[in-house]
Write an enzyme that holds these catalytic residues in place. Sequence first.
Site, PDB file in Angstrom:
ATOM      1  N   HIS A 107       2.257   4.811  12.866  1.00 34.28           N
ATOM      2  CA  HIS A 107       1.120   5.727  12.694  1.00 34.28           C
ATOM      3  C   HIS A 107       1.296   7.038  13.448  1.00 34.28           C
ATOM      4  CE1 HIS A 107      -2.010   2.677  10.998  1.00 34.28           C
ATOM      5  NE2 HIS A 107      -0.908   2.764  10.268  1.00 34.28           N
ATOM      6  N   GLU A 164      -5.420   1.831   1.826  1.00 35.61           N
ATOM      7  CA  GLU A 164      -5.322   0.663   2.704  1.00 35.61           C
ATOM      8  C   GLU A 164      -5.675   1.053   4.126  1.00 35.61           C
ATOM      9  OE1 GLU A 164      -3.054  -2.138   5.488  1.00 35.61           O
ATOM     10  OE2 GLU A 164      -3.043   0.022   5.330  1.00 35.61           O
ATOM     11  N   GLU A 165      -5.189   2.225   4.525  1.00 34.97           N
ATOM     12  CA  GLU A 165      -5.369   2.667   5.911  1.00 34.97           C
ATOM     13  C   GLU A 165      -6.827   2.985   6.222  1.00 34.97           C
ATOM     14  OE1 GLU A 165      -3.107   2.302   7.973  1.00 34.97           O
ATOM     15  OE2 GLU A 165      -1.131   2.649   7.074  1.00 34.97           O
ATOM     16  N   ASP A 212       4.125  -4.961   3.512  1.00 33.92           N
ATOM     17  CA  ASP A 212       3.578  -3.854   4.296  1.00 33.92           C
ATOM     18  C   ASP A 212       4.447  -3.708   5.542  1.00 33.92           C
ATOM     19  OD1 ASP A 212       2.092  -1.971   5.611  1.00 33.92           O
ATOM     20  OD2 ASP A 212       0.256  -3.154   5.750  1.00 33.92           O
ATOM     21  N   HIS A 258       0.846  -1.204   0.000  1.00 32.39           N
ATOM     22  CA  HIS A 258       0.000   0.000   0.000  1.00 32.39           C
ATOM     23  C   HIS A 258       0.871   1.240   0.000  1.00 32.39           C
ATOM     24  CE1 HIS A 258       0.003   1.499   4.294  1.00 32.39           C
ATOM     25  NE2 HIS A 258       0.159   0.246   4.634  1.00 32.39           N
ATOM     26  N   ASP A 277       5.729   2.793   7.161  1.00 34.89           N
ATOM     27  CA  ASP A 277       4.365   2.320   6.848  1.00 34.89           C
ATOM     28  C   ASP A 277       3.696   3.248   5.858  1.00 34.89           C
ATOM     29  OD1 ASP A 277       1.850   1.227   6.836  1.00 34.89           O
ATOM     30  OD2 ASP A 277       1.295   1.971   8.821  1.00 34.89           O
TER      31      ASP A 277
HETATM   32  N1  TRP Z   1      -1.594  -2.893   7.706  1.00 36.64           N
HETATM   33  C1  TRP Z   1      -1.092  -2.161   8.857  1.00 36.64           C
HETATM   34  C2  TRP Z   1      -1.022  -0.710   8.507  1.00 36.64           C
HETATM   35  O1  TRP Z   1      -0.812  -0.357   7.372  1.00 36.64           O
HETATM   36  C3  TRP Z   1       0.282  -2.616   9.248  1.00 36.64           C
HETATM   37  C4  TRP Z   1       0.329  -4.021   9.609  1.00 36.64           C
HETATM   38  C5  TRP Z   1       0.683  -5.042   8.830  1.00 36.64           C
HETATM   39  C6  TRP Z   1       0.003  -4.562  10.863  1.00 36.64           C
HETATM   40  N2  TRP Z   1       0.608  -6.198   9.513  1.00 36.64           N
HETATM   41  C7  TRP Z   1       0.197  -5.955  10.768  1.00 36.64           C
HETATM   42  C8  TRP Z   1      -0.412  -4.013  12.043  1.00 36.64           C
HETATM   43  C9  TRP Z   1      -0.044  -6.800  11.836  1.00 36.64           C
HETATM   44  C10 TRP Z   1      -0.652  -4.848  13.109  1.00 36.64           C
HETATM   45  C11 TRP Z   1      -0.447  -6.236  12.995  1.00 36.64           C
HETATM   46  O2  TRP Z   1      -1.156   0.111   9.364  1.00 36.64           O
HETATM   47 ZN    ZN Z   2      -0.445   1.712   8.498  1.00 36.82          ZN
END
Ligand code: TRP
Ligand code: ZN
Length: 509
Positions: free
Chosen positions: A448, A316-317, A349, A270, A282
């Site tokens: 974040h 994605e977020e 990711d 993403h 991220d």
């Molecule tokens: N997808 C989450 C994001 O973009 C990051 C992420 C990937 C994540 N794998 C995870 C967060 C597993 C917690 C646990 O913010």
């Molecule tokens: Zn994220």
Amino acid sequence: MRTVSRPIALACLLATMGCPEPDGELVNDEPTFAEQITESALMDHLTSLQAIADANDGNRMFLSGGYLDSVDYIVQQLEDAGLEPVVETFDMEEYTLNTAEVQVNGEPPAGLEDINFSVFELSGQGTVTAPLSAVSVTIPPSGGANSTDSGCESADFDGFPAGNIALIQRGTCTFVQKVDNAVAAGASAVVIFNEGQQGRRDVVEGQLDGGIASIPVIGVSYGTGRAMVEAANLQLTIAIDATISVTTDRNIIVDLPGGDPARTVLVGAHLDGVEAGPGINDNGSGSAFLLELAIQMQDQGIDPTNHVRLAWWGAEEEGLIGSSRYFYDDNGEPNDANLSTLDAYLNFDMLASGNGVRMVYDGDGSDFDDGVDSDGSALIEEMFEAYFDEQGLATRPEALLISSDSYWPALLGIPTGGLFSGAFQPKTDSEEDDFGGDEGTAHDPCYHQACDTIGNTNPVLYEELAQAGASVIVDLAMREEAFPSGNTRRSTRDLPKPRGCHDHTVWDR
Ligand code: TRP
Ligand code: ZN
């Protein structure tokens, strides 16, 4: 690679990196493809993404200037490499809450003079005045969290007077399920109150997935809910005013040249970030890895057996939106046009977490029993493990059903895998032993947050994971043998909860 024409030790044959000759020189001194993915090139892309965030209020969130500039950067770099990326647009509903009011009609009973409430994200709008009807609530709850199941079954609404406001207790099933049942029973609005155990007494907040609800949905505290249940003949007015507008967001897709399109390996990351910061780990890190992979595959003139497609996902977020528009069609059905030729999906990711670890998605279900393991996903995991073994690098498993874009292909039974260096979870003792870094500190201490800058990244870990990704992707691209199969599709109506949290806990209950 150069061939070695004289006998060498067996251990040397097994090594990827070439073997020392008696005089100490390397015989196989040509770098592997994976080694073409260098820390410096990766970090250069991250520097560019950082500059983009800096020029755009410090973030790259969906639909923002920072996101659009990120798209332009990736597209430009791909075009410079002689590729033809396609920016695919998709519609997204944007929801803005304007005003919200909740009032008791007539003389309010004690405790309900001034009602504190939350509006659920994606609540429906409108003004409703109606009596409340409690839906199989348990006051006080007789057990721990999720010991109550108010509104989880349609039978809970037997005898519910259509047009009334459903008063529902939090617990057991998702908010969406409760609201769906209330809508089916003809409720004009829903009030969800907290379940009542310690830590579950404040005003409850939540989000509704699957689109905007058709009726207003608010959350209140356990105390307010109890007072409402106890009050006789209570009538409420709930007024919610929200604006729902349709906006257009973007994914980027690029097809690398060659390979059998009937056997496609899709690699995704993403590209959007959150509002709080520049999103360099991220997920600038996954995005920059894909970009450098494309550039190097072009540069090295890799002519694959199987087709390779790369995707940079948007939004994605916001709830895995951009990728969902690729894997599902406009009716929310699995997108067979995209799925029928798809042999494997790999997700990247977060690869550069400052206090990170090397996590490999658990494709064979040996560590996380999510019900989505398959032979195909197991193969991908095995390939990553073999690579890291060869490099002498430790790994640990991560669930396949995490909250990232790989969630959809995993649910859809596509062989799925990927790498992850960790988010908000604190590093454990044994992880510190295996990977170094600081036990007790989050894998990404800036997850974040505004501090997810280039200074937040671990370039060494980043290069290791990127090279592992490149190695496995090229091996999959070159694979002659048939791909092992995936799993059967799971219905999207029955979404299991992905592990890990997301900005929007769509699956909260
Ligand atoms: N997808 C989450 C994001 O973009 C990051 C992420 C990937 C994540 N794998 C995870 C967060 C597993 C917690 C646990 O913010
Ligand atoms: Zn994220």
